[in-house]
Write a protein that holds these residues in place. Sequence first.
Motif, PDB file in Angstrom:
ATOM      1  N   GLY A  15      -8.392  16.641 -55.146  1.00  0.00           N
ATOM      2  CA  GLY A  15      -8.264  17.681 -56.175  1.00  0.00           C
ATOM      3  C   GLY A  15      -9.222  18.837 -55.933  1.00  0.00           C
ATOM      4  N   LEU A  16     -10.448  18.519 -55.527  1.00  0.00           N
ATOM      5  CA  LEU A  16     -11.447  19.547 -55.215  1.00  0.00           C
ATOM      6  C   LEU A  16     -11.001  20.399 -54.028  1.00  0.00           C
ATOM      7  CD1 LEU A  16     -14.409  20.637 -55.647  1.00  0.00           C
ATOM      8  CD2 LEU A  16     -15.070  18.995 -53.896  1.00  0.00           C
ATOM      9  N   VAL A  17     -10.481  19.764 -53.004  1.00  0.00           N
ATOM     10  CA  VAL A  17     -10.000  20.501 -51.824  1.00  0.00           C
ATOM     11  C   VAL A  17      -8.851  21.426 -52.219  1.00  0.00           C
ATOM     12  CG1 VAL A  17      -8.855  20.262 -49.589  1.00  0.00           C
ATOM     13  CG2 VAL A  17     -10.806  18.807 -50.149  1.00  0.00           C
ATOM     14  N   ILE A  18      -7.927  20.950 -53.033  1.00  0.00           N
ATOM     15  CA  ILE A  18      -6.810  21.785 -53.489  1.00  0.00           C
ATOM     16  C   ILE A  18      -7.346  22.993 -54.252  1.00  0.00           C
ATOM     17  CG2 ILE A  18      -4.825  21.891 -55.068  1.00  0.00           C
ATOM     18  CD1 ILE A  18      -4.316  18.905 -54.283  1.00  0.00           C
ATOM     19  N   ASP A  19      -8.290  22.770 -55.166  1.00  0.00           N
ATOM     20  CA  ASP A  19      -8.872  23.874 -55.940  1.00  0.00           C
ATOM     21  C   ASP A  19      -9.576  24.881 -55.033  1.00  0.00           C
ATOM     22  OD1 ASP A  19      -7.955  22.904 -58.368  1.00  0.00           O
ATOM     23  OD2 ASP A  19      -9.796  21.774 -58.763  1.00  0.00           O
ATOM     24  N   TRP A  20     -10.288  24.391 -54.014  1.00  0.00           N
ATOM     25  CA  TRP A  20     -10.993  25.285 -53.096  1.00  0.00           C
ATOM     26  C   TRP A  20      -9.985  26.122 -52.295  1.00  0.00           C
ATOM     27  CZ3 TRP A  20     -15.767  26.890 -53.201  1.00  0.00           C
ATOM     28  CH2 TRP A  20     -16.231  27.660 -52.143  1.00  0.00           C
ATOM     29  N   VAL A  21      -8.900  25.516 -51.851  1.00  0.00           N
ATOM     30  CA  VAL A  21      -7.867  26.249 -51.100  1.00  0.00           C
ATOM     31  C   VAL A  21      -7.235  27.318 -51.994  1.00  0.00           C
ATOM     32  CG1 VAL A  21      -5.593  26.045 -49.989  1.00  0.00           C
ATOM     33  CG2 VAL A  21      -7.423  24.427 -49.430  1.00  0.00           C
ATOM     34  N   VAL A  22      -6.960  26.992 -53.243  1.00  0.00           N
ATOM     35  CA  VAL A  22      -6.399  27.985 -54.169  1.00  0.00           C
ATOM     36  C   VAL A  22      -7.378  29.144 -54.342  1.00  0.00           C
ATOM     37  CG1 VAL A  22      -5.722  28.391 -56.578  1.00  0.00           C
ATOM     38  CG2 VAL A  22      -4.896  26.361 -55.380  1.00  0.00           C
ATOM     39  N   ALA A  23      -8.662  28.846 -54.534  1.00  0.00           N
ATOM     40  CA  ALA A  23      -9.679  29.900 -54.674  1.00  0.00           C
ATOM     41  C   ALA A  23      -9.751  30.748 -53.409  1.00  0.00           C
ATOM     42  CB  ALA A  23     -11.041  29.285 -54.982  1.00  0.00           C
ATOM     43  N   LEU A  24      -9.657  30.109 -52.259  1.00  0.00           N
ATOM     44  CA  LEU A  24      -9.692  30.827 -50.985  1.00  0.00           C
ATOM     45  C   LEU A  24      -8.480  31.751 -50.836  1.00  0.00           C
ATOM     46  CD1 LEU A  24     -11.226  31.148 -48.314  1.00  0.00           C
ATOM     47  CD2 LEU A  24      -9.888  29.249 -47.426  1.00  0.00           C
ATOM     48  N   LEU A  25      -7.304  31.277 -51.229  1.00  0.00           N
ATOM     49  CA  LEU A  25      -6.100  32.106 -51.150  1.00  0.00           C
ATOM     50  C   LEU A  25      -6.169  33.298 -52.109  1.00  0.00           C
ATOM     51  CD1 LEU A  25      -3.368  29.333 -50.802  1.00  0.00           C
ATOM     52  CD2 LEU A  25      -4.210  30.884 -49.016  1.00  0.00           C
ATOM     53  N   ILE A  26      -6.709  33.074 -53.303  1.00  0.00           N
ATOM     54  CA  ILE A  26      -6.888  34.175 -54.251  1.00  0.00           C
ATOM     55  C   ILE A  26      -7.874  35.194 -53.682  1.00  0.00           C
ATOM     56  CG2 ILE A  26      -7.810  34.807 -56.525  1.00  0.00           C
ATOM     57  CD1 ILE A  26      -6.659  32.087 -57.530  1.00  0.00           C
ATOM     58  N   ALA A  27      -8.989  34.716 -53.121  1.00  0.00           N
ATOM     59  CA  ALA A  27      -9.992  35.614 -52.526  1.00  0.00           C
ATOM     60  C   ALA A  27      -9.395  36.385 -51.359  1.00  0.00           C
ATOM     61  CB  ALA A  27     -11.210  34.813 -52.071  1.00  0.00           C
ATOM     62  N   HIS A  28      -8.558  35.732 -50.578  1.00  0.00           N
ATOM     63  CA  HIS A  28      -7.912  36.403 -49.449  1.00  0.00           C
ATOM     64  C   HIS A  28      -6.958  37.490 -49.952  1.00  0.00           C
ATOM     65  CE1 HIS A  28      -6.189  36.977 -45.489  1.00  0.00           C
ATOM     66  NE2 HIS A  28      -4.974  36.777 -45.990  1.00  0.00           N
ATOM     67  N   GLY A  29      -6.203  37.183 -50.979  1.00  0.00           N
ATOM     68  CA  GLY A  29      -5.244  38.148 -51.512  1.00  0.00           C
ATOM     69  C   GLY A  29      -5.891  39.324 -52.227  1.00  0.00           C
ATOM     70  N   LEU A  30      -6.959  39.059 -52.983  1.00  0.00           N
ATOM     71  CA  LEU A  30      -7.594  40.119 -53.764  1.00  0.00           C
ATOM     72  C   LEU A  30      -8.679  40.880 -53.010  1.00  0.00           C
ATOM     73  CD1 LEU A  30      -7.978  38.393 -57.261  1.00  0.00           C
ATOM     74  CD2 LEU A  30      -6.246  40.057 -56.545  1.00  0.00           C
ATOM     75  N   PHE A  31      -9.425  40.182 -52.175  1.00  0.00           N
ATOM     76  CA  PHE A  31     -10.603  40.787 -51.542  1.00  0.00           C
ATOM     77  C   PHE A  31     -10.563  40.747 -50.018  1.00  0.00           C
ATOM     78  CE2 PHE A  31     -11.915  39.071 -55.693  1.00  0.00           C
ATOM     79  CZ  PHE A  31     -12.359  40.241 -56.295  1.00  0.00           C
ATOM     80  N   GLN A  32      -9.440  40.366 -49.436  1.00  0.00           N
ATOM     81  CA  GLN A  32      -9.263  40.280 -47.988  1.00  0.00           C
ATOM     82  C   GLN A  32     -10.324  39.393 -47.314  1.00  0.00           C
ATOM     83  OE1 GLN A  32      -8.973  43.547 -49.489  1.00  0.00           O
ATOM     84  NE2 GLN A  32      -6.827  42.971 -49.623  1.00  0.00           N
ATOM     85  N   VAL A  33     -10.731  38.336 -48.007  1.00  0.00           N
ATOM     86  CA  VAL A  33     -11.648  37.358 -47.408  1.00  0.00           C
ATOM     87  C   VAL A  33     -10.879  36.626 -46.315  1.00  0.00           C
ATOM     88  CG1 VAL A  33     -12.959  35.236 -47.826  1.00  0.00           C
ATOM     89  CG2 VAL A  33     -13.007  37.093 -49.506  1.00  0.00           C
ATOM     90  N   PRO A  34     -11.431  36.563 -45.098  1.00  0.00           N
ATOM     91  CA  PRO A  34     -10.706  35.889 -44.009  1.00  0.00           C
ATOM     92  C   PRO A  34     -10.476  34.406 -44.315  1.00  0.00           C
ATOM     93  CG  PRO A  34     -12.662  37.013 -43.178  1.00  0.00           C
ATOM     94  CD  PRO A  34     -12.703  37.100 -44.664  1.00  0.00           C
ATOM     95  N   LEU A  35      -9.328  33.921 -43.899  1.00  0.00           N
ATOM     96  CA  LEU A  35      -9.024  32.505 -44.056  1.00  0.00           C
ATOM     97  C   LEU A  35      -9.747  31.712 -42.973  1.00  0.00           C
ATOM     98  CD1 LEU A  35      -5.213  32.736 -44.803  1.00  0.00           C
ATOM     99  CD2 LEU A  35      -7.051  32.293 -46.424  1.00  0.00           C
ATOM    100  N   PRO A  36     -10.051  30.441 -43.224  1.00  0.00           N
ATOM    101  CA  PRO A  36     -10.691  29.629 -42.183  1.00  0.00           C
ATOM    102  C   PRO A  36      -9.804  29.572 -40.944  1.00  0.00           C
ATOM    103  CG  PRO A  36     -10.676  28.467 -44.272  1.00  0.00           C
ATOM    104  CD  PRO A  36      -9.850  29.705 -44.448  1.00  0.00           C
ATOM    105  N   PHE A  37     -10.410  29.406 -39.827  1.00  0.00           N
ATOM    106  CA  PHE A  37      -9.719  29.290 -38.542  1.00  0.00           C
ATOM    107  C   PHE A  37      -9.035  30.587 -38.113  1.00  0.00           C
ATOM    108  CE2 PHE A  37      -9.403  25.114 -40.725  1.00  0.00           C
ATOM    109  CZ  PHE A  37     -10.418  24.500 -40.013  1.00  0.00           C
TER     110      PHE A  37
END
Length: 160
Positions: free
Chosen positions: A48-70
Amino acid sequence: MVDRKDVGSWLEGPSSRTQGTGEWPGQRLGLAQHGPGSVARFGRRFVGLVIDWVVALLIAHGLFQVPLPFSEHAATGTQSFIVLGIFAVMNVLLVGTIGTTIGHRIMGLQVRSVAGGRATPAQALVRTVLLCLAIPAVIWDRDGRGLHDKVPNTVIVRVR
């Protein structure tokens, strides 16, 4: 008062303190041994924590162009804090209102107050701040509750 016997860590695992005693995690809290209403085990909580972190990462990528891992560009320290901030806001809002994050919902979990019912917004805020510090999340008691759950008096239970 918290006793050293009541607190473990990821090194020991919660089962080492209850094996052979006839106890189960959550028994002292009046929770079921298995199934809905029982304390959520580490594996479900971690996924559940990993899923939440991935969702936060995708939101950050979409809103702030934070690079995705890898990707070819690594995230900077500031960009990592953006992801952590989004993760924190998601946790406070979702746990404080509906009692579950996206990852918790997918895994069949809910954050509840030990006193009964869903966690309050204040409990969600304290829990989230401690969760984001990481260290309180890897130190838990024999009921499987991390310090981030123990301090605000919450517990993660299975709902299915």
